[in-house]
Structures are given as structure tokens and as C-alpha cells.
Design a protein around this motif. Sequence first.
Motif, short mmCIF file in Angstrom:
data_model
loop_
_atom_site.label_atom_id
_atom_site.label_comp_id
_atom_site.label_asym_id
_atom_site.label_seq_id
_atom_site.Cartn_x
_atom_site.Cartn_y
_atom_site.Cartn_z
N MET A 39 0.82 -1.00 -0.02
CA MET A 39 0.11 0.00 0.19
C MET A 39 0.83 1.19 -0.17
SD MET A 39 -2.92 -1.46 2.59
CE MET A 39 -3.54 0.09 3.02
N LEU A 40 2.18 1.21 0.39
CA LEU A 40 2.89 2.24 0.55
C LEU A 40 3.19 2.86 -0.95
CD1 LEU A 40 5.83 1.21 2.88
CD2 LEU A 40 4.23 2.76 3.55
N HIS A 41 3.08 1.93 -1.93
CA HIS A 41 3.26 2.33 -3.21
C HIS A 41 2.15 3.06 -3.79
CE1 HIS A 41 6.99 -0.08 -4.35
NE2 HIS A 41 6.58 -0.81 -3.28
N ASP A 42 0.92 2.82 -3.30
CA ASP A 42 -0.22 3.48 -3.70
C ASP A 42 -0.01 5.20 -3.17
OD1 ASP A 42 -2.90 3.94 -4.76
OD2 ASP A 42 -3.63 4.11 -2.65
N VAL A 43 0.48 5.22 -1.73
CA VAL A 43 0.60 6.41 -1.16
C VAL A 43 1.47 7.06 -2.30
CG1 VAL A 43 1.56 7.82 0.54
CG2 VAL A 43 0.39 5.75 1.04
N HIS A 47 1.11 12.03 -8.51
CA HIS A 47 -0.01 12.61 -9.54
C HIS A 47 -0.63 13.62 -8.69
CE1 HIS A 47 0.87 8.54 -11.22
NE2 HIS A 47 0.50 9.27 -12.51
N GLY A 48 -0.07 14.38 -7.74
CA GLY A 48 -0.79 15.55 -7.30
C GLY A 48 -1.84 15.56 -6.35
N ASP A 49 -2.42 14.06 -6.15
CA ASP A 49 -3.59 13.96 -5.40
C ASP A 49 -2.92 13.53 -3.87
OD1 ASP A 49 -5.85 13.07 -4.21
OD2 ASP A 49 -6.00 10.91 -5.08
N VAL A 50 -2.81 14.50 -3.23
CA VAL A 50 -2.12 14.85 -1.77
C VAL A 50 -3.16 14.34 -0.82
CG1 VAL A 50 -0.97 16.17 -0.20
CG2 VAL A 50 -0.62 16.71 -2.65
N GLU A 51 -4.59 14.69 -1.03
CA GLU A 51 -5.42 14.27 -0.35
C GLU A 51 -5.78 12.84 -0.21
OE1 GLU A 51 -7.63 15.59 2.03
OE2 GLU A 51 -7.70 17.70 1.77
N GLY A 52 -5.71 12.06 -1.54
CA GLY A 52 -5.77 10.98 -1.66
C GLY A 52 -4.59 9.99 -1.09
N ALA A 53 -3.32 10.72 -1.28
CA ALA A 53 -2.20 9.94 -0.41
C ALA A 53 -2.29 10.02 0.88
CB ALA A 53 -0.88 10.71 -1.03
N TYR A 54 -2.91 11.15 1.52
CA TYR A 54 -2.92 10.97 3.11
C TYR A 54 -3.92 10.07 3.42
CZ TYR A 54 -4.04 12.62 7.65
OH TYR A 54 -4.46 12.70 8.94
N GLU A 55 -5.09 9.97 2.84
CA GLU A 55 -5.94 9.10 3.49
C GLU A 55 -5.42 7.62 2.89
OE1 GLU A 55 -8.98 9.26 4.41
OE2 GLU A 55 -8.56 11.45 4.46
N ALA A 56 -4.60 7.39 1.90
CA ALA A 56 -4.16 5.92 1.69
C ALA A 56 -2.96 5.70 3.03
CB ALA A 56 -3.49 5.98 0.29
N ALA A 57 -2.03 6.66 3.44
CA ALA A 57 -1.21 6.58 4.45
C ALA A 57 -1.99 6.03 5.64
CB ALA A 57 -0.49 8.02 4.56
N LEU A 58 -3.23 6.64 5.94
CA LEU A 58 -3.80 6.31 7.16
C LEU A 58 -4.52 4.76 7.20
CD1 LEU A 58 -6.38 9.54 7.31
CD2 LEU A 58 -4.54 8.82 9.07
N ASP A 59 -4.75 4.54 5.89
CA ASP A 59 -5.09 2.98 5.82
C ASP A 59 -3.83 2.14 6.03
OD1 ASP A 59 -7.50 3.70 4.89
OD2 ASP A 59 -7.01 3.46 2.93
#
Length: 545
Positions: free
Chosen positions: A120-124, A130-142
Motif C-alpha cells: 500500500m505504500l506504493h499507492d501512497v 500525481h498531485g492527489d495529496v488528499e488521496g495520498a494522505y487517506e492511503a497513508a492512514l490506511d
Amino acid sequence: MGIVEQLHRARQAYQQGDWATAGTALSAVPDEQMDADDLQRVATTAFMLGRTSRSAEAFQRAFDAAAAAGDVDRALRCGSLAARVYVTSGEPTVAAGCLARARRLADEQDEPLAGHGYLMLHDVDRRRRHGDVEGAYEAALDVAHLANRFHDSVLFALSLAMQGRLLIRLSRIREGVDLLDEAMVYLGSGEVDLIFAGEVYCMLVEGCQEVTDLARAAAWTAQLSAWCDRQPGLVMFTGQSAVHRAQIMRLRGAYDDASAELDVAEHRYRAVGNVDAVAAVHRERGDLHRIRGDLAAARGCYRLARELGLDPQPGAALLIRDEGDDQAAAAAVRRAVGQDPDPLAQARLLPTAVEVLIGADALDEAAEAAARLTQLVDDFGCDGLAASSAWADAQVAWARGDPSAALQAGRQAQRSWAALGAVYESAMAQALCAVAVHALGDVDSGREELAQACANLTAIGALPAAARARALLEPPPRPDGLTAREVEVLALVAEGLGNAEIADRLVLSDRTVARHLSNIFAKIDVGSRTAAAAYAYEHRLVTRG
């Protein structure tokens, strides 16, 4: 020495972080004599020694061995690491293949494992790139939730560091720095595997530098350096460590030491093929040359940074200013500030923008930049940025002719920079305070303090800054042979005064004023008061209101 002895020696050296010895011992053992643990040691050792291709291949072999043995969790970790190493070595296509293979194995499992978190770190990373910082943060929470579920301190520390950096990108600065502090606790406890510890250290230091939290950056750079020094033969992360040390040494005014560290960093970065980092070294080296007055060398370094895709601002704008073209410098800094509205970029660019815009007589723009900087200080709450903001306010106040306000803000900047050990910046603030003291009537104290500031700048080799500071209390050179009185008359012409008004202001006769004007027109080769006024502004004999 037999295979068993070599393996024992290798494992012992690995445990101690002696990568050179571990690498030599492991290279003498055939793969078929190793278990999955040993193959993972081979991969990690190769990575730490900067041998990224060998490391990635070994992680793939470790993936195969773990999968064959039914150790799916280890296999997922090794697959994730193989992909990360391929990305580091500039092979994203191969990395994608490794990741796809590991994810296929992960999808076959009925229940999640800790190894899923490493994938999942790779998804972050992908979302962030790709500039989706909000999405990256949510993925890091997961990732953090999965790490907590399996009590995986390594994965949790990584997720904390990622969350902290991403919150900073989202302008949630204080929350982000708090998470970086928490990640540092895990590093200090020794709970993080060495291959990830270096990554976390670098994320923490870079995050603090982004928000100009110089005290934390200095403390954590010292810890990163000590961590590197404890590992004989270490190559990976030593380039980052050298750059961060160089930045702190530059702050302390130790320019020769900073230059030596940049040489080390460039060598290490080239060894592992990190082109972006080499560009950053060129920019840092250019800043050093500029501060020390070697403008040609600075321009060469900035050119090399650009060739590698890095814009060397704001240093390049200061170089243009130092080469004597204030308007071109202002154009460069306007472009840089306008091009990137991100608060982190603004925090890096606005202090220079204030200085350059004042030099180009764009006082209103400089004041606006200083006001934006003040707002960023309220948002960031970081020491270095607060010092920069006070320094910007002091410069604006002085340019506006308010020595009292300049002194107040200048003293705040001087104290803040001195507390951070920033020798150059503290001396520059002291120089401005000195001329403000002089302007407020305390002439002797002003001259004494200015001499001290100039001596401090000279001592660290910042000779151009020392010369600029010294000139603050020296009368400007008079062009084209103009006398001091002729300069006074010309300045008043530029202000729009007629001959009679000039005569009253300077307590002269109208005839004397007329004679001065005749001499002025002849010396500067103009035929009208309008042209004379333009000349006065061009040669900085009068300041625009």
C-alpha cells in the motif's frame, strides 16, 4: 573459511550495520546455501552499499524463496522492496512488474497481512506523484491502521512520516510536524529496520526544511549523520546526510566545510544515479559561491542545476541582483513567486522576493510580499520562517523611511537568527539595526555596531555582503563628476521643485541654483529638467515615493 563460517560472519556484520564486511562475506556464499532471511540480508546489504541492481534482484529472489516456503507475509515485503529499489534506480517499468506480481500473491490471500501494508505504500507514493495529496494522505492512514492491527512498528513509523509530509503539503503544518516528531520516537527506539530507517530520517529532515523549522532540521540532521557514521561502508543515504550537513554548515557560516560536504554528496548521488539530487547539489553549491562573491562560479552551478531540470531560485535572482541588474532580478523573482502558489514554495521564495523588490524600487510589491510572509508564519509556526518574516518587515520599514520600526523588527530578526546559529543572517540584520540606530541620532553606537556586523560577515567569507553593509553608512558615489551640492539640487529637481523652491530649501540664491543646473545639465549631457529627473532616478540619487 567454510560456508557456515562465512554465513555466521555475514550475519554478525549485518546485525552490526557493517555493510562492507557483510557484503564481502555474503558474496562468498552461493544462493542455494541461503534461506529467505539470508537472501533478504543480501538484498538489504547491496542496497546499503549503493548496488541497487544487485539489491533489487536479490529482493526478487527472496520473494521467490519466501513464497515457495509459504511465508506470504515476507514475500509481500520483499516484493514491495524490490519495486522500491527499482524505482530508486530509475527503472519504473521493472518496478511495476515486481509490484504486479506481489499484488497478485496478495490478492490470493483470504485475510490481509502486514505485508499488504508495504504494498500500500506504493499507492501512497503514486497518488502523491500525481498531485492527489488528499488521496495520498487517506492511503497513508490506511497503512497506519493496518500497521496498528499487526503491531508492525516499522510500517507504522513509515506511515507516520508519510502522513506528516503529506499534512505539510496540505498546509496543516503543525499537525504534520507533530507526526514527524512521533516518527522520530520510533527511530530513537531502534524499532525501525535499517533499510527503512534511512528513508524515515530523510523524510523527517526534508519535512522540517520545507517549513523552515531550522532547529528541528539541525537536530535531526545530527542524528542522521550519527546513524550513518555507525555503519561502515554505508553509501545509501550518505548523500542526503552530506547535503543536510552542508545546509546546516552554511547556516553556521562554515562555508569551506559546507563545500566539502557537497563534494561528498555529489559523489554519492552519482554513484547511485540520483540525478535530481545532483541538481540540488549544484543549486546549493551555487548559493555558496554567490554568498562568497564568486559570481561566475555561481552562474555555472545554477546553469548545471537548470540542465538537470531544477530551477535554482531564489538564489538565481539574487545572483542577477549582485551582477547589477535589479530590474531583471525583480522580474525573475516575480516569475518564480507567481509560478508556484504552493505555501511551501512561497515560504522559500518570499524572503528573497522582499529583498530583491526593494532593490528594484518596487516597495509596494515588497510590502505585499512581507505581509504574505507574516501570514505564512501564523500558519506554519516555525522558527526560521518567523526570523525571515521579521527581517522582511525590517527591510520594508527601512525602505519606507521608518528607522524606529526598522530597528524593532531588525532586532527581532537578529535575535531569532542568532538563536538558530545563523551567522550570515544575524549579521545582516545587525547591519540594518546599526544604520537605524545611526538614523535615530545615536551616531557613534550605529557606526560601532555596523563595524561589528561587517567584521562578522568578513570572518565567514561573505565579502560582498560585508561591502554592502559597509556602504550603508557611506555616501553613495557621485556619477559623472557631480559635486555633493549638485546632487542635492538634482534630487530636488527630480522631486518636481522649481528653482525658487530649491533656493529656499537649500538657502541659496536663485542665481546660484541656475548656475548649478547649468553645470549639472552639461555634466550629465541632458537638455531638460525631465531628462535630469530621469537621470537622478536611474542613478539612485533619489528614491521613488
